[in-house]
Design an enzyme around this catalytic site. Structure first.
Site, short mmCIF file in Angstrom:
data_model
loop_
_atom_site.label_atom_id
_atom_site.label_comp_id
_atom_site.label_asym_id
_atom_site.label_seq_id
_atom_site.Cartn_x
_atom_site.Cartn_y
_atom_site.Cartn_z
N ASP A 92 0.86 -1.18 0.00
CA ASP A 92 0.00 0.00 0.00
C ASP A 92 0.90 1.23 0.00
O ASP A 92 1.68 1.43 0.92
CB ASP A 92 -0.88 -0.04 1.26
N ASP A 104 -2.80 2.69 -6.14
CA ASP A 104 -1.73 2.72 -5.14
C ASP A 104 -1.65 1.48 -4.25
O ASP A 104 -1.01 1.52 -3.21
CB ASP A 104 -1.83 4.00 -4.29
N GLU A 105 -2.31 0.41 -4.61
CA GLU A 105 -2.10 -0.81 -3.83
C GLU A 105 -2.21 -2.07 -4.70
O GLU A 105 -2.86 -2.05 -5.74
CB GLU A 105 -3.04 -0.89 -2.62
#
Lengths: 367, 393
Positions: free
Chosen positions: B8, B104-105
């Protein structure tokens, strides 16, 4: 119209004209072949408005006339027995009966009055220039240039082959801006001088239809180019585009020259091309004293191969699109191939030992 | 047992800007729209800014009060995409089983990578270090035997956390957590669970199944499994296979209808798209133009080029010609967006062309301009036609 002629003859002629037929045209007559019979002469014509092909053959005198028959006629005649074929229009002069052996076809013809003609404009019916050359010469010159034309309609000038007639020398050039092929023919009966640009698509067909060893009469009009043998006539539209100066981009000097076996180079590059990938298909040539090292690499692995050569001047390390090199080597006929080069960012020139007048220039890939 | 990593990125949008501009590192940075230009909330705040109480979603004026010396920058989605792509590339060097969950993860199944790269915790730390060192983006990593626990683990510690939850840790780490912290439990489920007396994940895990299924149906059963640390869903690398594209859009400071103004905005957007594209070493074949008119009616049109391009000029000319072909000049424009898709990795090396091919010259010019901008910042060079024009940022 009421004519009879040998199946073999008609089938041959239809085969030739069917090359200019347009499949699924918005103009129905363009899907057909124009039959026109007058004074013991049968003329078959087809056109897609880019080019037109017509052939002439003698038929025993019977009733003349004109009709446009569907493109299927080619296939029909091809499958008739090898005897005499009889064509006769009925009633309104459009319905046409075709008989051969025990077979009887009835085809719905279209009116010849609607058939478009590709003829020079009246005002310009005197050719700008004209010449004659052997069909074999034309085929050779087209073989050496056609492949270098561009398929990109966004660069229309480069979709054509550039012709330039000066005296009895005809120069033909083709380029897609990444490579340039230039060749020359000696022509006879040259009249006038000038340059013109013919679409590569139509020239491809010209190379196919003039298969015999005929002498071709070429005429260039304002917007048309015609080639005629004794019984085949080919007409192409000209491209109305400005072609760039080819002389300017051909280097007059070079730093090194290598001579090597054309067939060995072809085979080595064909192997290297297996690992030359992407839109650039890059191979690396290290041309040194007595030796060229050919390298290519992709995510699958790499290849290296060496070939002997004789070098004059300075060697070079150069990256090139292998497809461009193969295109030329596949049409090369001489035993040896000459490479001329200066640096990794200047053009490489390839020559075929059998045709010293033929020049092929390839621009490198810059890191 | 499987080894699943969940990675993350911390304050991803803000981190991207800080990575891009080293001078901003360690400073409070806020990604926000411009309120004068009708879009003014905080999208992401860097950890430095969060110390001042700035949170995602608050209006810019409030953020300015809380953190007056903060650096406010407009969002740049192309930038985020290019960073995300670089990070995915690093991830894929450890396993092909990478499932991006959002920009973003992502999850990675490294079960099969252990023999190549060493024990799973080492892979996790290696990955975290490489993302921090090579891309300059901080991230939190969770390692667990399944996707659910891995994500719960990465949530434990931010920024730069590394947490392992093995089946034996479920009782100790997972169960004391309030139920709303459980992945999959949102603002609707949490109150409903609390109504049933379920305050923690541990309480949820202890609930009788029929009670949960009666209240929540299939979801109840899934919740119970998750609360017990069970999740057998596979890491699917194709779960998020959407069209890959790079784009920029802007809500204009005022509605525009002058074709020249619109052309200028398109050039500005194309330049941003082109630069992102080149930075990621991509070229693209399809250009898409989005136009929202004064009545909020949005239209999108695309055109595919004969060959891939990475040139601002080609993107711009295509976008402009789409605009001219599809939009009546009298329509007032509120929003413009240019994006490119059909991406492919840009090849090394450039095929030179004869007659000084204009593309070749442009490619060379672009390369020089990009190098200058990389070194001295985007404003070192401006197109003359964009000088003096009002900024769209």
């Amino acid at each position: 119209m009421n004519i009879s002629l040998p199946q073999k003859v008609l089938a041959e002629h239809l085969q030739i004209v069917s090359r200019a037929i347009q499949q699924r045209s918005p103009i129905p007559v363009l899907e057909g072949i124009l039959f026109s019979c007058d004074k013991q002469k049968l003329t078959l014509t087809s056109t897609n408005l880019e080019m037109a092909i017509s052939t002439v053959c003698r038929v025993p005198h019977e009733e003349g006339g004109q009709v446009v028959l569907p493109g299927k006629i080619t296939e029909i005649v091809r499958r008739l027995p090898q005897e005499s074929v009889h064509l006769q229009t009925r009633g309104d002069g459009l319905l046409t009966e075709i008989t051969g052996g025990q077979s009887e076809f009835e085809l719905y013809g279209l009116s010849a009055a609607d058939y478009p003609v590709m003829e020079p404009q009246q005002s310009a019916s005197v050719p700008i220039c004209s010449f004659s050359l052997a069909a074999e010469e034309l085929r050779r010159a087209l073989r050496q240039t056609l492949f270098a034309t561009s398929q990109d309609e966004g660069k229309p000038a480069f979709t054509g082959v550039f012709f330039s007639l000066s005296g009895n020398k005809l120069t033909m050039a083709a380029s897609d801006t990444f490579r340039l092929a230039v060749t020359h023919c000696v022509v006879q009966n040259a009249g006038g001088e000038g340059t013109f640009l013919v679409p590569s698509k139509t020239l491809q067909e010209a190379a196919r239809i003039f298969t015999e060893d005929a002498v071709l009469q070429a005429k260039v009009y304002d917007n048309l180019f015609t080639l005629a043998s004794e019984n085949i006539r080919f007409t192409s539209r000209l491209l109305d585009e400005k072609y760039p100066d080819i002389e300017r981009v051909i280097p007059q000097k070079f730093g090194g020259r290598a001579v090597l076996s054309a067939s060995a180079l072809l085979q080595a590059l064909e192997r290297a091309s297996l690992l030359a990938e992407g839109t650039n298909n890059v191979v690396y040539l290290s041309l040194g004293d007595g030796l060229v090292v050919i390298r290519a690499a992709s995510k699958y692995g790499k290849i290296q191969e060496t070939l002997p050569l004789s070098l004059q001047g300075e060697g070079v390390e150069i990256a090139l699109n292998v497809r461009f090199l193969l295109d030329m080597l596949r049409v090369a006929e001489g035993e040896e191939c000459t490479l001329e080069f200066t640096s990794s960012s200047l053009p490489l020139i390839m020559k075929d030992s059998l045709y010293p007048d033929y020049l092929y220039l390839v621009l490198p890939i810059k890191k | 047992m499987r080894y699943i990593l969940h990675v993350d990125m911390n304050a991803f949008f803000a981190s991207c800007h800080q990575a891009e501009n080293p001078a901003w590192q360690g400073k409070p940075l806020l990604v926000a729209g411009d309120p004068k230009k009708r879009h003014g909330i905080i999208l992401t705040a860097s950890y430095e800014a969060r110390q001042y109480g700035v949170k995602t979603g608050i209006p810019v004026w409030q953020a300015k009060k809380l953190c007056p010396h903060g650096i406010f920058v407009p969002p740049d989605h192309g930038l985020y995409l290019s960073y995300a792509e670089k990070i995915l590339e690093i991830m894929r060097s450890y396993t092909p089983l990478v499932e991006p969950f959002s920009i973003d993860e992502a999850w990675l199944d490294v079960t099969g990578s252990v023999r190549l790269f060493g024990p799973a915790p080492e892979i996790g730390r290696m990955l975290q270090r490489r993302i921090r060192e090579e891309v300059k983006i901080p991230c939190s990593v969770g390692l667990a035997p399944n996707k659910f626990l891995a994500k719960m683990a990465s949530e434990r510690q931010k920024p730069n956390g590394f947490t392992i939850i093995m089946p034996a840790d479920v009782e100790k780490i997972l169960w004391p957590l309030p139920v709303e912290e459980m992945v999959g439990v949102g603002h609707k489920l949490a109150p409903a669970l609390k109504e049933m007396g379920v305050e923690t994940i541990g309480r949820l895990a202890a609930m009788p199944k029929p009670l949960l299924t009666a209240r929540f149906g299939v979801i109840g059963e899934i919740l119970l499994k998750l609360a017990n640390g069970e999740d057998d869903s596979p890491v699917d690398p194709h779960a998020l296979d959407t069209v890959k594209s790079v784009g920029h859009s802007v809500t204009l400071p005022r509605d525009l209808c002058d074709p020249e103004d619109i052309a200028r905005v398109l050039l500005d957007l194309s330049e941003r798209v082109g630069r992102r594209l080149r930075r990621g070493s991509y070229s693209a074949r399809t250009v898409t133009l989005t136009v929202k008119d004064q009545n909020f009616v949005s239209t999108t049109r695309s055109r595919t080029l004969p060959g891939p391009t990475f040139l601002t000029e080609t993107i711009y000319e295509t976008a402009l010609s789409i605009y001219r072909a599809h939009y009546e000049p009298w329509r007032k424009v509120r929003l413009l967006g240019v994006s490119v898709s059909n991406l492919q990795a840009r090849e090394e090396g450039r095929q030179l062309a004869l007659w000084g091919g204009s593309e070749e010259k442009l490619a060379r010019l672009t390369e020089v301009a990009d190098t200058l901008k990389d070194r001295f910042g985007d404003y070192i060079l401006r197109r003359a036609s964009l000088c003096g024009a009002e900024s769209i940022d």
